[in-house]
Structures are given as C-alpha cells and as structure tokens.
Design a protein around this motif. Structure first.
Motif, PDB file in Angstrom:
ATOM      1  N   TYR A 497     -84.184  20.422 -71.703  1.00  0.00           N
ATOM      2  CA  TYR A 497     -84.958  19.622 -72.649  1.00  0.00           C
ATOM      3  C   TYR A 497     -86.437  19.938 -72.454  1.00  0.00           C
ATOM      4  O   TYR A 497     -86.949  19.906 -71.323  1.00  0.00           O
ATOM      5  N   HIS A 498     -87.114  20.261 -73.565  1.00  0.00           N
ATOM      6  CA  HIS A 498     -88.558  20.460 -73.560  1.00  0.00           C
ATOM      7  C   HIS A 498     -89.181  19.487 -74.536  1.00  0.00           C
ATOM      8  O   HIS A 498     -88.589  19.193 -75.583  1.00  0.00           O
ATOM      9  N   GLY A 499     -90.388  19.000 -74.220  1.00  0.00           N
ATOM     10  CA  GLY A 499     -91.051  18.096 -75.151  1.00  0.00           C
ATOM     11  C   GLY A 499     -92.467  17.811 -74.757  1.00  0.00           C
ATOM     12  O   GLY A 499     -92.999  18.333 -73.769  1.00  0.00           O
ATOM     13  N   LEU A 500     -93.105  16.976 -75.564  1.00  0.00           N
ATOM     14  CA  LEU A 500     -94.505  16.607 -75.376  1.00  0.00           C
ATOM     15  C   LEU A 500     -94.610  15.099 -75.225  1.00  0.00           C
ATOM     16  O   LEU A 500     -93.752  14.349 -75.701  1.00  0.00           O
ATOM     17  N   PHE A 501     -95.710  14.676 -74.588  1.00  0.00           N
ATOM     18  CA  PHE A 501     -96.045  13.255 -74.558  1.00  0.00           C
ATOM     19  C   PHE A 501     -97.542  13.107 -74.728  1.00  0.00           C
ATOM     20  O   PHE A 501     -98.343  13.929 -74.260  1.00  0.00           O
ATOM     21  N   TYR A 502     -97.936  12.061 -75.451  1.00  0.00           N
ATOM     22  CA  TYR A 502     -99.350  11.771 -75.675  1.00  0.00           C
ATOM     23  C   TYR A 502     -99.470  10.366 -76.231  1.00  0.00           C
ATOM     24  O   TYR A 502     -98.510   9.786 -76.738  1.00  0.00           O
ATOM     25  N   VAL A 515     -93.138  18.078 -70.844  1.00  0.00           N
ATOM     26  CA  VAL A 515     -92.041  17.745 -69.961  1.00  0.00           C
ATOM     27  C   VAL A 515     -90.965  18.815 -70.067  1.00  0.00           C
ATOM     28  O   VAL A 515     -90.681  19.327 -71.164  1.00  0.00           O
ATOM     29  N   ASN A 516     -90.377  19.150 -68.915  1.00  0.00           N
ATOM     30  CA  ASN A 516     -89.326  20.172 -68.839  1.00  0.00           C
ATOM     31  C   ASN A 516     -88.253  19.620 -67.917  1.00  0.00           C
ATOM     32  O   ASN A 516     -88.459  19.482 -66.710  1.00  0.00           O
TER      33      ASN A 516
END
Length: 821
Positions: A497-502, A515-516
């Motif tokens: 799973y790959h993604g962003l947070f802000y 995030v990885n």
C-alpha cells in the motif's frame, strides 16, 4: 621500779593510737600563746621558746632540776551529750641519765576532787631516744559505739594532769618536753543525719557529695555489703531520670570502702542491685548497673571491717539510646496460606527491657495502623485481613526508654482458589488448558489463543477484553474468559500500500508525507512513514477487523497513528496527528490493469514571481504491468527528483518527493486521464523552507497543476515523423526570466528527423536535441551577454509543446518550444 617500767610502756604504747575529733576542749594546747591562767603550772614547769618545740616555737618544759616535783594542769568540762573523747599530746625525753628510771612523767585524768579517773601511763629517763624525738600519745577516754551510747564522762569537769618527779642527785640531767595537748570530743550532734536508712539523703545526677562515717553506725537488720559486715554505714537515695546506665564510685575517699546499691522501702526488705568491696580494687569501690526511669535506688557506703574516714560519693548517668531488636519466627517467608488470619510469633531483645511489640499489615488494600502484640521478649499476634496475593507483616519493638527498633518484615501469600472457565468461539484453541481448573485467586497466569488454519484470533472477551493473543491475567473469583476466532479476512487484501497524508485545511511540509506499508495474509504489517524529511519505520498487527492505533516516536515527539484497512477493497485510510495538526491519510494497493507505458510530466514553476522558480520542472516515467511506477526528473529550481511507487486502482499516482536536505517537499495526487489533450493531471503542493542555497534561499510555496502525456518517440522509414505538429514544420523557441535582461524568441524549424533548426537570419546558436524518452536538451546564446544558456526540458506530446527551465545566476527561467502563436 617495776611499776614505773610498766607505766612507761603503757604511755609509749599510746603513740600508735588515733583519734577523730569534732570539738577541742583544751585551750592553748600548743603553748603558742602566753598563759592566761588556762594552765596551772607548779614546781618549775614552764612554757618555753625554742627549736625544741614539736610544732610552732613554744612548748611546755618540765624537769631539769634535782629532786623536783612539777605539775601542769588544765581543767575541762565534757558536754552532757558526749559520745566520744580523745586525749592526745606529743612528748619528748632529753636525758643524760641512763642508769636508773627515777626521773618520771605521769599523765592522769582527775576529777575536781583530785580522784583519779584515768591513768594514761608513765615514762622515764630510760625511755629516751638518741637523738631525742617526740612521741605522739592518743587515748580514747570515751569510744563511740552507737548513737544511744552516751559516755560516762558526759557532763563531768576533769583535770588533765601532767606530773614530773626527778632524782635528788641526777634529776637535772633529765628534761620532759610537752606539745600539742588536745582533748577532742564529739557529741550526738556529730552523728551524720543519714546514719539510718530511714533518713537517707536524696542526691542528684552527675555530682559528688562528701561525708564522714566516723560517728555512723549499722542499724539492726541492715544487710551486709559485698559479704562484709562493715559497721559505720551512711545512706543516700537517687532516682533515675530515665532508663540508662548509672555508675557510682567512692573515688577520693580516705579509707577502704564498701559500696552497695539496693531497691526497697525499708531496711528489712532491701534487694541488692549492685555491690563492691574496695579491697578488690584500690580501696575505693565502683559499680555500674542498668536503671529504670523513675525508680529510686538506695545507696549505702561503709568501711571494710568497720573502717571510718572521709567519703567522696559521685554518680554519673548515661541515658539509654540503644535500640531494641525484633525478629519474626513464624510463619516462614513466602508461606502460602489459605486462611485470611495468621498467627505471627517472634522474639525481641533490649539492653534494659522491651516495653511492647507492635505489628501492622500491608497489602493491596492498604496499610493499617500499628497494633500491640501479646508479650515482649517472646511475642505473638493474630493478624487478620489478609487479601489474596502477597501480604507483608511489619513488626517493630519499643523499649522502656522509648527507643524504636528497626522493623522486621515477613511476606506471605494468601491463596484463594476459584474455578476458571475459558470458552473458545470459532476456529481455534487456547493453551495451556486451564479451563475447568481451580486456580489461586490473585495469582498470575498466561494463556495463548491459537487460531486454526484459515482463522485468526479476534480478541478476548468476558471478564477481560484485549486483542493480544497472549493473555497475562490475574486470577479472579469465578473468572470467565472467551477467546474469539473468525475466518481470516486478510489474504484478499494483503499486499503493498502506498499513499499520502496531509492536513486538508492546508498542506504544510511539517505535517504531510508518504506512507509505504506491506500487509501480510495474517494481518501483520511493516513499512515506513516519510514525514518532514525523516523516515520512521513502523510494524505491528492489524486487529481482526482491520484497525490499528499506534504511537510512533519522531524527532518532534510522539506521532499518533490511526488506520483502518478496507477488508472488502484495496484501500487504507486513517489519520496522523501530532501537537496541533491532524493529517488525513489515504493509501491503496497497485492497480490490477494499470496504464502501462512511457510518459512525460511537467511540474510548473511560478509565473513571473522572482521569489519562485521561473522555469518548469519535468521528468519521465514508466508504468509496468504490475502497476509499478518509476519517475526521474528535475524540479524547476534544478533539484534532481526521483520516485518509485504504484498506480492505485483509481488510476492515481501518489506523487511525493522530499529534498535531500529535508527542508522541503512536493506532493499531490496525479490522475491518469487518457484524454485527447493529456494523460496525467493533478494539483501539487511544492514547499521549500529557507536554507542557504544558490537558488531561492528564502524558500517559497507553490500550488500548481502538473500535466503529463504518454510519449512515443516516432519511428518509421525512411524518416520518422515530427513529434510535434507545427504548421509547415515551423515554430518558436522562447526563453524568459532566469536573470535574463529580457526575454527572447527564436524562429525554428522541426524537421522530419525531429531536429530543431534555427531559421535563416538567427545568430544565437540555438541547439536542441529530443531524446527517445521525451527529454529535450541543448543550449542557446543569450543575445544580451553573448554567453551560452543551458536548456533542459521535456516534450508533452499530446499537449503539442515542450517546456523546461534554464539556470541563471540565482534564478531559473522558463524554456518553451511550440507552434508560433
């Protein structure tokens, strides 16, 4: 002559006598004053000056003439309460006649009628010494025996009678000299006040008292001291101020002492505490003994075998500061008890006496107050109120001086057993098998839930709730536990799973990142969080329902992480929070049918703001059949950028790059659109924090829209077609910003071989090359300075233009290639 010899022997023997007196009756007994009639002198007896005196310079001389009869008389009256009288004097015989003893000195005591009351004896010329010397004579006319024994001489008036007679022929050769005549008497007033026990005198601590026992007696029933009868005892009493040690001594006394210490209220019921015979020491006696505060001690001092003299009595006292000691005998340490009441026994000791022993109970319910145990040196206590588990019994002893001992402790384990029930729900077991067994309440046990194949452990319920398969619990009364198992939901959602947070209220470098995570078929996870230029590893286990809550340590403090895995899909959502900010997180697995191919991407710079990059960032990327995306390029400030990630099921690219120095980042969700005028689009946030550097050291924030296009380099025979559609093959190249004095434009031709050629009349040596990956590189001469400018960019095939940047002295500028407008 025979009688004279005996008398002389008696008078000479008197020289060894001794006398103690309290009152002197003889006046001018030393003859140092003129005779005022106190002495009746006849026959030639005379007071004379000269060195022959025994003391002083004057003395009485008798004899010294032939056929002499001389008398010296002094009349004295004895007191009516007389108890002792000692008649004493010094005499000297000076004679050259040693043939016969017919020159004599006689000493008598007569009453007023000249009746002889006592004959002290005689001495003659034959008793002389060579050289002449004085002899001391002392005779006890009345000897003290008891306070009630008054002398027969009491109240009498007597004559002290000295008589000398000499030989008719040789009498002048003999002289009798007298000096220091004394009649020392004592009366009932001289009997010490503390002669009897009932009249003992109270004395204080740490002082010395002085007395004489000459006229003391031993009363009937009075005990012997140290095995000796004595005979002249004096009594004192002393009360101990507190517990301690008393030392009583007769050091300084003038005779060999007996010292005794007693307790009791009368002479007939005395109990000996301590005693000493001075013959065993140096003549004086000393005793040391423990005392109890408030107790009165009776002290007797006597003389060995009836000796008398001056007594020095002193008492020293040291308070008791020695702590008692206490110990516990039963129960044994660590004893396992099944009753809430236990009998505790032990011992206590002290140098004087233990007053009482106290105990208290300490356990999980608290600590109670100290209570008194039964007994002192051997004690016991019934301790109640034990609670299941460890109980500590603490004991202390207090002595009669108030000193408190160090405590002694004994820890015991009170065990209450109860039935444990464990129910497995679903596919799984619990080990070890404790269900249905009687276990000790308060004891700690460990059980582990083990799912069957295809199942996972969902959590414990019942009297305890937790998600950990290994359960460490403290046994309770009638405890019931349930181990819940469910079919394993994780195999379908396992993967990367790959993604962003802000923060959705405003993207900031410090609160945004990437995030990885890799999720396993059993629901465990591992990976990393990229935040504000730092990487933090994370790992753990999702709950059976796909949730996790975790605290991650970071450079700026704990980071709270809350995630939820979609067990029916491909997404991972949640939030991260730290301090005042909260960021939303979205992550996904790779797309199953990704948009494979090669692409180019443009990251726009600013629009004429000198504080932001004037050129465009760019790069190339490849998407493979697994949905893996690889990107390389440059930002508009010249920073090299690269990322390896995935394309999500929604066709999105979680774009994230952080500066190597950690002072900035670029992020945004880019979407693969597959439109006629472009294939990739999305908003990006570009932040660079202030840091010393060639370009834009003051930092900046840039919000813009990235664009991308699939790129396929033309191929064919005999000559590839141009990659851009330019009317008539002609277009323009222009450069702006980047510290140029002014922007400029070149007219160019893009030929069939995709070569950029200056149109005739252009002199600034433009040279550009388009690579098979879509990159464009080259240089041009700045017309205003004549210096070459390096150009880097990328071709957006569907958008039908190329763009990029060139570096200036401290700014970058934009390069553009496309149709003439």
């Amino acid at each position: 002559m025979r009688i004279r010899v005996l008398l002389a022997a008696a008078l000479v023997a008197g020289c060894v006598g001794a006398a103690f007196g309290q009152q002197e009756l003889v006046r001018n007994g030393g003859f140092e004053l003129p005779n005022m009639g106190e002495w009746q002198l006849t026959g030639g007896a005379a007071i004379t000056n000269g060195p022959t005196a025994q003391s002083g310079v004057r003395y009485l001389t008798m004899g010294t003439s032939n056929n002499a009869y001389q008398v010296a008389i002094q009349t004295v009256t004895f007191p009516t309460n007389l108890i002792a009288a000692t008649f004493s004097f010094d005499y000297e015989i000076v004679s050259q006649d040693n043939f016969t003893s017919d020159n004599t000195l006689s000493v008598l005591v007569l009453d007023t009628n000249q009746t002889k009351l006592a004959n002290l004896g005689s001495a003659s010329n034959t008793n002389r010494t060579i050289p002449p010397a004085y002899f001391f004579v002392a005779t006890n006319l009345a000897t003290y025996t008891s306070p009630t024994n008054v002398s027969p001489y009491a109240g009498l008036t007597v004559q002290l009678y000295f008589q000398v007679s000499t030989d008719p022929t040789f009498g002048a050769l003999t002289t009798f000299n007298l000096d220091n005549v004394s009649m020392s008497v004592a009366t009932t007033a001289d009997i010490p006040a503390n002669d009897n026990f009932a009249n003992s005198i109270a004395i204080q601590t740490n002082i010395t008292v002085t007395a004489t026992n000459t006229f003391a007696s031993k009363e009937p029933g009075e005990p012997n001291i140290a095995g000796n009868a004595g005979g002249h005892s004096l009594w004192w009493n002393w009360t101990a101020p507190t517990n301690g040690t008393a030392t009583i001594s007769t050091s300084g006394s003038t005779f060999t002492n007996l010292l005794g210490v007693f307790i009791g209220t009368s002479v007939s019921n005395l109990i000996s505490v301590a005693s000493r015979n001075g013959n065993n020491q140096d003549g004086t006696a000393q005793v040391s003994f423990k005392v109890a505060g408030g107790t009165q001690y009776q002290i007797a001092v006597d003389g060995v075998n009836g000796q008398t003299g001056t007594i020095d009595l002193n008492i020293k006292f040291v308070p008791d500061t020695t702590r008692p000691a206490v110990s516990i005998i039963t129960p044994a340490s660590g004893a396992k008890l099944t009753n809430s009441t236990v009998t505790v026994t032990g011992k206590a000791t002290d140098n004087i006496a233990v007053a009482f022993v106290q105990y208290r109970l300490e356990n999980a319910s608290g600590t109670n107050d100290y209570q008194n145990a039964d007994g002192t040196n051997s004690w016991s206590a019934s301790v109640s109120g034990l609670v299941p588990g460890m109980n500590t019994i603490r004991v202390r002893a207090i002595d009669t001086s108030g000193n408190v001992s160090a405590t002694a402790t004994r820890t015991v384990n009170f065990i209450v057993v109860s039935l444990l029930t464990i129910t497995p729900n679903g596919g799984g077991t619990v080990s070890p098998s404790l269900s249905g067994k009687l276990l000790a309440v308060g004891a700690v046990f460990t059980v582990t839930a083990k799912p069957s194949p295809g199942n996972i452990f969902a959590g414990w319920s019942g009297d305890l709730t937790t998600n950990s398969a290994k359960l460490v619990f403290t046994m309770q009364t009638n405890m019931h536990l349930e181990a819940d198992f469910i079919p394993n939901p994780f195999p379908p959602v396992a993967g990367l799973y790959h993604g962003l947070f802000y923060d959705t209220n405003g993207v900031a470098h410090q609160s945004s990142g990437f995030v990885n995570l890799t999720v396993t078929p059993l629901g465990s996870y591992s990976g990393k969080i990229l935040l504000a230029g730092s990487t933090y590893p994370v790992s753990g286990q999702f709950s059976a329902f796909g949730a996790l809550t975790k605290s991650v340590a970071t450079h700026s403090g704990p980071l709270a992480l809350q995630l939820q895995l979609d067990l029916n899909g491909n997404s991972l959502t949640g939030q991260l929070s730290q301090g005042a900010w909260t960021a939303q997180l979205n992550a996904f697995r790779a797309m199953s049918n990704p948009p494979t191919g090669n692409y180019t991407l443009v990251l726009p710079g600013g629009d004429g703001d000198p504080e932001q990059p004037g050129g465009d960032g760019f790069g190339t990327l490849t998407v493979d059949g697994m949905g893996t995306l690889g990107f390389k390029g440059m930002l508009g400030d010249g920073t090299i950028v690269a990322e390896k990630t995935i394309v999500t099921p929604g066709g999105q690219w979680p774009f994230y790059f952080v500066y190597p120095t950690g002072n900035g980042s670029v992020l945004g969700w880019l979407t693969f659109t597959n439109l006629a005028n472009g294939d990739i689009s999305g908003d990006v946030s570009w932040t660079k924090l202030p840091l010393a550097s060639k370009f834009y050291p003051g930092g900046f924030t840039n919000q813009n829209t990235a664009q991308g296009s699939e790129f396929q380099f033309p191929s064919g025979t005999p000559v590839p077609q141009p990659i851009l559609t330019l009317p008539g093959g002609q277009g323009v190249v222009w450069l702006a910003n980047g510290n140029l004095s002014s922007s400029f434009t070149n007219q160019i031709t893009l030929n069939a071989g995709n070569k950029v050629v200056n149109q005739p009349g252009t002199t600034n040596a433009l040279s550009l090359t388009i690579t098979t990956s879509g990159l464009i590189k080259g240089s041009v001469v700045d017309p205003s300075t004549g210096k070459p400018v390096m150009i880097n960019g990328v071709v957006l095939e569907k958008q039908n233009y190329a763009t990029g940047f060139f570096p200036g002295s401290n700014q970058t500028g934009r390069f553009h290639l496309g149709p003439a407008e």
